[in-house]
Design a protein around this motif. Sequence first.
Motif, short mmCIF file in Angstrom:
data_model
loop_
_atom_site.label_atom_id
_atom_site.label_comp_id
_atom_site.label_asym_id
_atom_site.label_seq_id
_atom_site.Cartn_x
_atom_site.Cartn_y
_atom_site.Cartn_z
N GLY A 274 -38.83 -40.60 -30.83
CA GLY A 274 -38.89 -41.83 -31.59
C GLY A 274 -38.24 -42.99 -30.87
N GLY A 275 -37.94 -42.79 -29.59
CA GLY A 275 -37.12 -43.74 -28.86
C GLY A 275 -37.68 -45.14 -28.79
N PHE A 276 -38.78 -45.35 -28.11
CA PHE A 276 -39.33 -46.69 -28.01
C PHE A 276 -40.72 -46.63 -27.40
CE2 PHE A 276 -37.12 -45.85 -24.09
CZ PHE A 276 -38.00 -46.28 -23.13
N ASP A 277 -41.46 -47.70 -27.59
CA ASP A 277 -42.71 -47.82 -26.87
C ASP A 277 -42.75 -49.12 -26.10
OD1 ASP A 277 -43.58 -48.79 -29.89
OD2 ASP A 277 -43.24 -46.65 -29.72
N GLY A 278 -41.60 -49.55 -25.64
CA GLY A 278 -41.52 -50.81 -24.92
C GLY A 278 -42.24 -50.77 -23.60
N GLY A 279 -42.55 -51.93 -23.07
CA GLY A 279 -43.42 -52.02 -21.92
C GLY A 279 -42.80 -51.60 -20.62
N LEU A 280 -43.58 -50.89 -19.80
CA LEU A 280 -43.28 -50.72 -18.39
C LEU A 280 -43.79 -51.95 -17.65
CD1 LEU A 280 -44.44 -47.04 -17.78
CD2 LEU A 280 -42.08 -47.85 -17.69
N VAL A 281 -43.17 -52.26 -16.52
CA VAL A 281 -43.59 -53.38 -15.69
C VAL A 281 -43.74 -52.88 -14.26
CG1 VAL A 281 -42.84 -55.55 -14.66
CG2 VAL A 281 -42.60 -55.20 -17.11
N LYS A 282 -44.84 -53.23 -13.62
CA LYS A 282 -45.05 -52.86 -12.22
C LYS A 282 -45.14 -54.13 -11.38
CE LYS A 282 -48.08 -50.10 -9.23
NZ LYS A 282 -48.71 -51.17 -8.41
N VAL A 283 -44.33 -54.21 -10.36
CA VAL A 283 -44.34 -55.31 -9.41
C VAL A 283 -44.53 -54.72 -8.03
CG1 VAL A 283 -43.09 -57.27 -8.46
CG2 VAL A 283 -42.82 -56.70 -10.87
N ASN A 284 -45.67 -55.04 -7.41
CA ASN A 284 -46.02 -54.43 -6.14
C ASN A 284 -45.95 -52.92 -6.28
OD1 ASN A 284 -46.45 -56.99 -4.96
ND2 ASN A 284 -44.26 -57.21 -4.59
N ASN A 285 -45.09 -52.23 -5.57
CA ASN A 285 -45.06 -50.77 -5.67
C ASN A 285 -43.78 -50.28 -6.34
OD1 ASN A 285 -46.95 -48.73 -5.11
ND2 ASN A 285 -45.64 -47.87 -3.49
N ASN A 286 -43.20 -51.09 -7.19
CA ASN A 286 -42.02 -50.71 -7.96
C ASN A 286 -42.35 -50.72 -9.44
OD1 ASN A 286 -40.17 -50.38 -5.79
ND2 ASN A 286 -39.98 -52.61 -5.65
N LEU A 287 -41.88 -49.70 -10.15
CA LEU A 287 -42.08 -49.57 -11.58
C LEU A 287 -40.73 -49.75 -12.27
CD1 LEU A 287 -44.52 -48.80 -13.46
CD2 LEU A 287 -43.59 -46.49 -13.47
N TYR A 288 -40.68 -50.62 -13.29
CA TYR A 288 -39.45 -50.92 -14.00
C TYR A 288 -39.56 -50.44 -15.45
CZ TYR A 288 -38.58 -53.96 -9.99
OH TYR A 288 -38.39 -54.44 -8.72
N GLY A 289 -38.48 -49.87 -15.95
CA GLY A 289 -38.48 -49.38 -17.31
C GLY A 289 -37.11 -49.51 -17.96
N LEU A 290 -37.07 -49.21 -19.26
CA LEU A 290 -35.86 -49.35 -20.06
C LEU A 290 -35.54 -48.00 -20.68
CD1 LEU A 290 -33.81 -51.40 -21.33
CD2 LEU A 290 -35.44 -51.65 -23.20
N ALA A 291 -34.31 -47.52 -20.46
CA ALA A 291 -33.84 -46.29 -21.10
C ALA A 291 -32.93 -46.67 -22.26
CB ALA A 291 -33.09 -45.41 -20.10
N ASN A 292 -33.11 -46.00 -23.40
CA ASN A 292 -32.33 -46.37 -24.57
C ASN A 292 -31.03 -45.59 -24.65
OD1 ASN A 292 -33.55 -43.94 -25.09
ND2 ASN A 292 -34.20 -44.46 -27.16
#
Length: 588
Positions: A274-292
């Motif tokens: 049930g944590g989250f469905d927040g957005g991933l973001v990709k910039v060039n070849n890097n993936l960014y995310g949020l851990a709760n």
Amino acid sequence: MAYNISQFFDTPNSGFNGPQGSLCSLKSSSNLLYGYKSGIDYGIYSIQSDGTNLQVLVDSSTLQGLQGFSTFVSDGQHTLYAIAIDSNNNYNNTIISFDTSSYIVSKLKDLGNSFSPSYPLVIDTSKNILYGIRQYNNYYIFSYDLNTIYNGSLYTFITANDGNPTGPLSISSDFTTLYGVSQKNNNIPGYLYSITNLNSTAALNILYTFNNSNITKILSPISNLLLDGNYLYGRCCIGGLNNLGGVFVFNLNTNLLTKTIPFNQNNYYIFNAGGFDGGLVKVNNNLYGLANSSYTSSGSQTFNSLGSVWCCNLTTNTFSTIHSFTFGPSDGFPTSYAKTGLALALNTVNLSSINILGLTNGGGNNIGASGGAPGDGTIFKISIDNGPPGPVVCYVKGTKILTKEGYKHIEELKNGDFLLTKGKIMDGIAYMSPSYSLEPVVWTSSFKVSNKNINKNSSPICIKQNSLGVNQPIRDLYVSPNHGIFIDGKIVPAKYLINGKNINQVKGLDGVEYYHVELSTHGVITAEGIFTESYSNENTKHIFKEAPTLNIKKDYNYNNYNDNENHVNSRNLTYMKNIYNFSRLKIS
């Protein structure tokens, strides 16, 4: 790379209700992002893409009893859509719209007495159809045509067979396929699925089943999928190193899971389904995310971890921590029940850097002691130094591009429109066709260059009417200095065509707005009557306003158009050959 708080949601009247979801941009408008925050002093708000100038557009008192919004989805024009809880109607879930021009909120469709997991909607902008997930006993995928046609059970998840969706939907570029993740039960750790036949009898197809026979493999897919080109990027919450889950990459062309990268520390962990469905973001070849964050509770909350913003390098398959959240008034943290995430935003001040904006629903000045009030949340900004962009090739606003329906201004083009193409460009070689073909637009966007940033590298080149032959171009054509123009079968950057007569660089501008359009392949298109190139993604997309890149899955076998236009006339290029090496680009 820098982290800072852009906005504290501090108000004594908030009831400690933090923001929800992720921010959403209109993509075709100004550099504004939109979100929802509960509490008497908030409602629907906008914020600049640099994290400044938060404005409450519609406060809670005028939201007609609507609350608990999902992340907005944009039609690419001026309207946002979301699912909200209607407290004036038995707390039913309701599809709503928000007009960003008039600030009018409208209730579109009562979803009835159903539980919504607050997953965001997705939209088919070509047909104005919304898709989403709702729950009433079973889970259902529904569709809502904005012409008021509603299908509440486009597809029904039968729990024993299909399990329960554990994340929102994504939609393909041609709007024919939905993607998502689901988990069946504790013994079968989930799968990646697609939904096809959206216009008739929808069918569920299992693309990949995560195998629980080897705990070193990441398992239990959760949260949103990021669709970028022909790849799906997602997360799992268990399995892998130390049973912490990780990131996976799925190739839609081969239908293979091409990469799994396990999380290597607790602070990257997605702590529960049930944590989250927040957005991933990709910039060039890097993936960014949020851990709760995670906590244990025995009368009070004791936090084990406050989460982080992480970066996954898809080349080296390694993680790094951008920021570890702290418990206190000077920072925020995402709590385990908040469905918050990240959004990509353009930094219009410095084109060599970009901003990622994120939300936390805990932290801030109203935070209590450990185990006390979680606070009202924050908006934070991650500024990434992306290095100098590659040469930008684009058209000035107002340029007319040849489409299936005739010439259209480039700023009017949208995803799914068809352009007439005269060939393809691969590895620097132009493969010209004897006749025209149709290719769909998969991405279009724009950016502005301010007067202080106008220079020889950014000021447009003007190719005057008839300067390359009769009706070539048919009107004055304005392009960026590095934009490729076809001359004698060669691709020549516009800046090397300057002759001091009818092709010159424009000087003295207060600013300029550039647009570009990408096809499924780098192609030869027609602008103002001459052959030019479509957009080629070479580390420059981050300077444009955020817009989705469409994933073209099928071939478009339309009848070719007859070639009724004259080819570019031969030119004496002696004055250019001394300064530009044509050997790199040739006609096959």
